[in-house]
Design a protein around this motif. Sequence first.
Motif, mmCIF file in Angstrom:
data_model
loop_
_atom_site.group_PDB
_atom_site.id
_atom_site.type_symbol
_atom_site.label_atom_id
_atom_site.label_comp_id
_atom_site.label_asym_id
_atom_site.label_seq_id
_atom_site.Cartn_x
_atom_site.Cartn_y
_atom_site.Cartn_z
ATOM 1 N N ASN A 1 0.890 -1.180 0.058
ATOM 2 C CA ASN A 1 0.190 0.099 0.130
ATOM 3 C C ASN A 1 0.940 1.316 -0.081
ATOM 4 N N PHE A 2 1.985 1.219 0.901
ATOM 5 C CA PHE A 2 2.793 2.355 0.842
ATOM 6 C C PHE A 2 3.364 2.540 -0.437
ATOM 7 N N ASN A 3 4.027 1.567 -1.010
ATOM 8 C CA ASN A 3 4.580 1.471 -2.233
ATOM 9 C C ASN A 3 3.764 2.275 -3.529
ATOM 10 N N ALA A 4 2.219 1.833 -3.580
ATOM 11 C CA ALA A 4 1.459 2.331 -4.326
ATOM 12 C C ALA A 4 1.031 3.765 -4.268
ATOM 13 N N LEU A 5 0.875 4.056 -2.949
ATOM 14 C CA LEU A 5 0.642 5.269 -2.738
ATOM 15 C C LEU A 5 1.815 6.327 -2.814
ATOM 16 N N SER A 6 2.900 6.023 -2.857
ATOM 17 C CA SER A 6 4.120 6.721 -2.862
ATOM 18 C C SER A 6 4.165 6.911 -4.602
ATOM 19 N N ALA A 7 3.748 5.937 -5.313
ATOM 20 C CA ALA A 7 4.059 5.895 -6.750
ATOM 21 C C ALA A 7 2.722 6.796 -7.358
ATOM 22 N N GLN A 8 1.676 6.867 -6.686
ATOM 23 C CA GLN A 8 0.416 7.737 -7.028
ATOM 24 C C GLN A 8 0.979 9.107 -6.763
ATOM 25 N N LEU A 9 1.706 9.391 -5.420
ATOM 26 C CA LEU A 9 2.285 10.692 -5.125
ATOM 27 C C LEU A 9 3.467 11.182 -6.228
ATOM 28 N N ARG A 10 4.109 10.369 -6.570
ATOM 29 C CA ARG A 10 5.220 10.616 -7.696
ATOM 30 C C ARG A 10 4.424 11.051 -9.132
ATOM 31 N N ALA A 11 3.479 10.510 -9.350
ATOM 32 C CA ALA A 11 2.781 10.567 -10.631
ATOM 33 C C ALA A 11 2.083 11.807 -10.611
ATOM 34 N N ALA A 12 1.392 12.161 -9.435
ATOM 35 C CA ALA A 12 0.629 13.420 -9.245
ATOM 36 C C ALA A 12 1.823 14.600 -9.311
ATOM 37 N N SER A 13 2.650 14.561 -8.521
ATOM 38 C CA SER A 13 3.906 15.534 -8.786
ATOM 39 C C SER A 13 4.322 15.730 -10.163
ATOM 40 N N LYS A 14 4.595 14.720 -10.875
ATOM 41 C CA LYS A 14 4.943 14.970 -12.274
ATOM 42 C C LYS A 14 3.670 15.888 -13.011
ATOM 43 N N ARG A 15 2.782 15.481 -12.887
ATOM 44 C CA ARG A 15 1.532 16.223 -13.456
ATOM 45 C C ARG A 15 1.467 17.656 -12.990
ATOM 46 N N LEU A 16 1.772 17.666 -11.793
ATOM 47 C CA LEU A 16 1.758 19.209 -11.468
ATOM 48 C C LEU A 16 3.082 20.050 -11.791
ATOM 49 N N GLY A 17 3.741 19.205 -12.274
ATOM 50 C CA GLY A 17 5.073 19.936 -12.684
ATOM 51 C C GLY A 17 6.105 19.919 -11.416
ATOM 52 N N GLY A 18 5.932 18.799 -10.772
ATOM 53 C CA GLY A 18 6.997 18.989 -9.771
ATOM 54 C C GLY A 18 6.837 19.695 -8.560
ATOM 55 N N GLN A 19 5.729 20.423 -8.500
ATOM 56 C CA GLN A 19 5.278 21.467 -7.321
ATOM 57 C C GLN A 19 4.865 20.717 -6.172
ATOM 58 N N LYS A 20 5.086 21.350 -4.947
ATOM 59 C CA LYS A 20 4.615 20.639 -3.827
ATOM 60 C C LYS A 20 3.297 21.441 -3.638
ATOM 61 N N ALA A 21 2.355 20.871 -3.032
ATOM 62 C CA ALA A 21 0.894 21.150 -2.753
ATOM 63 C C ALA A 21 1.269 22.683 -2.090
ATOM 64 N N GLY A 22 0.170 23.415 -2.255
ATOM 65 C CA GLY A 22 0.090 24.858 -1.736
ATOM 66 C C GLY A 22 1.084 25.800 -2.273
ATOM 67 N N THR A 23 1.763 25.423 -3.194
ATOM 68 C CA THR A 23 3.034 26.480 -3.900
ATOM 69 C C THR A 23 2.509 26.683 -5.571
#
Length: 84
Positions: free
Chosen positions: A61-83
């Motif tokens: 589960n942790f690996n799957a969530l980490s992969a989802q977070l990495r994919a979302a980060s790439k879609r957001l252009g590598g920005q952290k949430a709130g920036t």
Amino acid sequence: MDHYNASIDRVGAYDTAARAYSACVTREALVEQTAISKQARIRMDAINAVAASVQKRIAGNFNALSAQLRAASKRLGGQKAGTK
């Protein structure tokens, strides 16, 4: 002298019987201890198998969530949430 010799014989007979009884008790105790150890080992193996399964599921589960977070980060252009 006869009484003395008879008492020596009784002590010898007691010693022989006591040693046989002690050996029997020791054997029976070992049998019981072995059975208890075997049952405990079976129970511990079952508990360890469940714990390993849970840990594997959590890691997955942790690996799957980490992969989802990495994919979302790439879609957001590598920005952290709130920036921006």
